[in-house]
Design an enzyme around this catalytic site. Structure first.
Site, short mmCIF file in Angstrom:
data_model
loop_
_atom_site.label_atom_id
_atom_site.label_comp_id
_atom_site.label_asym_id
_atom_site.label_seq_id
_atom_site.Cartn_x
_atom_site.Cartn_y
_atom_site.Cartn_z
N GLY A 37 31.56 19.50 -55.90
CA GLY A 37 31.20 18.12 -55.60
C GLY A 37 32.28 17.17 -56.06
N ASP A 83 25.73 6.47 -45.37
CA ASP A 83 26.54 7.67 -45.09
C ASP A 83 25.67 8.74 -44.43
OD1 ASP A 83 28.76 9.27 -44.97
OD2 ASP A 83 28.66 9.93 -47.05
#
Length: 664
Positions: free
Chosen positions: A307, A423
């Site tokens: 991540g 997003d």
């Protein structure tokens, strides 16, 4: 004694950049020169954008533990400039190095510092002080690290709890603070904000407002009585404020959260999302919305990804009195800054406010030991885009519509809570073993740095262009309506089994094409009703786009009436090039001559190319390929795409006209 010589260079020099700080580590030289008095010197040079024209860093740069005569093999260099190239040399030195210094004694590394928040404001001056106000002024931070967008002034009475502060924002380096109490000491802090965020608050500066004006005292008023009166007024004011605060909902929210609470009262029964970044203490937001989990309850099994802040793992969670469940674990990598920790945990503060079957569920956080972790439910099939590509063509249309319905339901829930995702994309939808899709990735507050091709830089950060509404790209106007535009792109991704939106077009070509009214064509075998819903989501005017509640209702109707999903558009091969479908009225009559058609699409510059090559009728044009256009002298890929997309639209309309013709 045996002869000795200078040592060789340090080995394995590595660097770690953290905003405007750099940590260097290295190993001892392979050859010490036969001596035991080995130390290290660090040389810092600031270089131009091309890595050339370097000059010494000079004063202002801090080295920990020190710059010269280091006996350790690591050093931390701080107070560097943002977005700047630096070259660092680490020299190995012993007692005879001054007799024969050479470049073979040094190892070097070149790095570029990151964006960083501004340094603190160092001094505040009171230009004018009255009974009820103070005019403040200050200098720009010593290291602005970018363009200062605004300043924030925090102030409170010295004798009051700091939590009872007030905030004022200003774009200039001054502020007029009004509404203060007479003869009262106030504490002021100032901080600056750039595109990278807020810097730290300045040290406290204390100023006292003036007393009651002198003419009243000069008129013979009893000063003792006057002072008692002033103190009494202040006490009454404090009692009033205390009653007001206690009477409100007991919480430690910041003013922004209190405003959201008032909005809840205006709309009873509707939960309103609270932005964790409005908290003065971000840890308070985490405590408010995320459950703390004891690290002993978590068993990490394997790493499944990387991540933005660290590794993503799968594992198991066993809470006391509950059954063991599979979980996903996001970890915060070592060496983090307080800002990185805050940004990392903000996603948990956001997720913890949601409770819906199509939103990823937060199980809790681990903040009291390292590594800091965010624990969520585990989604076995991973991201939706990869899952669709892996299973290309395996699902029925009804199954695909069911996937879309789940995503729309989750987005309706977020919209009802006044949360804007910003997003939304198939890569940020997760799929579990039952094919239930859940919206995830609530970290858009971060800057999107990982995928330079999918993001377009604006002054406010980076934006995923292919999924973003035009007004959000141009003006950073993010609303639920811009999320609806992104949802239309997700629909296209699902119906095309994870194909890349706009194929290999550049971001600038995508922006230009959208501005000119072009939209993605229906994927192969896509029902007309679904493509029409996509086009509705891609309306230029955001007010004309459907709401998520309307999208859910529309998909429910399609699921209840499967026959409406059987009609597809013209059966044409799925394009390998970036074909876009025209949606403007200029294509309503495609069967004119080629010259008029080129004029209508602003491509009249190629009229002679088509005529010389013999493409003089629409019937001849509609079957052209990219190779044909390159052959007749149209070299621009963007122009080829535009002409091909228009030709494709003509072909579709010609086929529809033929379908409507009645045989004689």
């Amino acid at each position: 004694m045996p002869c000795t010589q200078p040592p060789s260079a340090p080995q394995h020099l590595i660097s770690n950049v953290n905003e405007t700080s750099v940590n260097l580590e290295w190993s001892a030289p392979a050859f010490s020169g036969g001596r035991q008095d080995l130390t290290y010197n660090v040389v810092c040079k600031r270089c131009g954008p091309d890595g050339q024209r370097c000059e010494p860093c000079g004063v202002g740069v801090h080295y920990t533990p020190q710059q010269l005569s280091l006996r350790t093999t690591r050093v931390s260099i701080n107070e560097l400039q943002a977005h700047t190239n630096y070259t660092f040399q680490v020299w190995a030195i012993n007692g005879v190095s001054p007799q024969s210094p050479g470049p073979d004694q040094a190892a070097s590394v070149t790095v570029t510092t990151n964006q960083a928040a501004p340094s603190p404001v160092t001094s505040i001056q009171a230009k004018d002080i009255t009974r009820h106000g103070v005019s403040l002024a200050w200098q720009q931070p010593e290291r602005p690290n970018g363009v200062i967008l605004e300043y924030e002034v925090k102030y409170y009475e010295k004798d009051q709890n700091e939590r009872s502060y007030r905030i004022m924002k200003t774009a200039s380096r001054s502020a007029d603070i009004k509404g203060l109490s007479p003869l009262t000491s106030y504490v002021f802090h100032v901080r600056a904000r750039t595109a990278a965020g807020y810097g730290d608050f300045s040290a406290p500066f204390e100023f006292m407002t003036n007393s009651v004006p002198s003419p009243i005292i000069g008129d013979g008023a009893n000063s003792t009585v006057l002072l008692v009166s002033v103190i009494g007024s202040v006490v009454l004011l404090l009692i009033f404020i205390a009653v007001f605060v206690i009477g409100r909902r007991r919480s430690k929210y910041s003013k922004a959260k209190q405003d959201s609470d008032e909005e809840k009262h205006l709309h009873p029964g509707v939960r309103i999302y609270v932005d964790p970044f409005t908290y003065e203490d971000p840890n308070q937001a985490v405590r408010e919305f995320a459950k703390e989990i004891d690290a002993s309850c978590i068993k990490i099994e394997k790493v499944i990804g990387i991540g933005e802040f660290g590794e993503v793992c799968s594992g198991r969670l066993k809470m006391p009195g509950k059954r063991e469940i599979c979980v996903a674990i996001k970890t915060l990598k070592a060496g983090y800054t307080e800002k990185q920790r805050r940004d990392f945990l903000s996603e948990a503060s956001i997720m913890g406010q949601f409770d819906h079957p199509n939103i990823i569920r937060l199980e809790g956080v681990v903040t009291k030991c390292k590594p800091v972790m965010i624990i969520t439910e585990y989604m076995e099939n991973g991201s939706l885009d990869a899952f669709l590509r892996k299973n290309d063509g395996r699902f029925t249309v009804i199954q695909l519509v069911g996937i879309l319905r789940g995503i729309a339901s989750g987005m309706k829930y977020l919209s009802d809570m006044s949360y804007v995702h910003r997003d939304l994309a198939a890569r940020n939808i997760l799929v579990n073993s039952n094919l239930v899709c859940k919206v995830s990735d609530f970290g858009m507050s971060r800057v999107l740095e990982e995928d330079p091709d999918a993001a377009y830089t604006t002054r406010g950060g980076k934006i995923p262009i292919r999924w973003t509404a035009p007004e959000a790209i141009a003006y950073r106007k993010f609303t639920s309506a811009s999320d609806v535009w992104s949802y239309g792109i997700v629909m296209w991704e699902v119906m095309s089994y994870g194909e890349r939106p706009y194929w290999d077009m550049s971001n600038q070509d995508v922006i230009k094409a959208i501005e000119e009214g072009y939209r993605l064509p229906p994927p192969m075998d896509c029902p007309v009703s679904l493509h029409q819903l996509m086009l509705d989501c891609w309306q230029k005017e955001r007010a004309e786009r459907p709401k998520f509640s309307q999208i859910v209702n529309m998909l429910d109707k399609l699921i209840r009436n499967p026959n409406t999903l059987k009609r597809t558009g013209a059966e044409i091969p799925r394009p390998n090039t970036t074909l876009l479908e025209p949606s403007s009225p200029e294509f309503s009559s495609p069967l004119g001559n080629v010259s008029d058609w080129l004029t209508a699409i602003n491509m009249e510059r190629y009229r002679d190319n088509f005529t010389a090559a013999g493409y003089t009728t629409p019937e001849a044009v509609v079957h052209m390929t990219q190779e044909d256009m390159t052959r007749i002298g149209i070299a621009s890929a963007a122009h080829q795409d535009k002409i091909l997309s228009s030709a494709q639209g003509m072909l579709s309309q010609m086929q529809q006209i033929q379908d409507r013709m009645v045989p004689v």
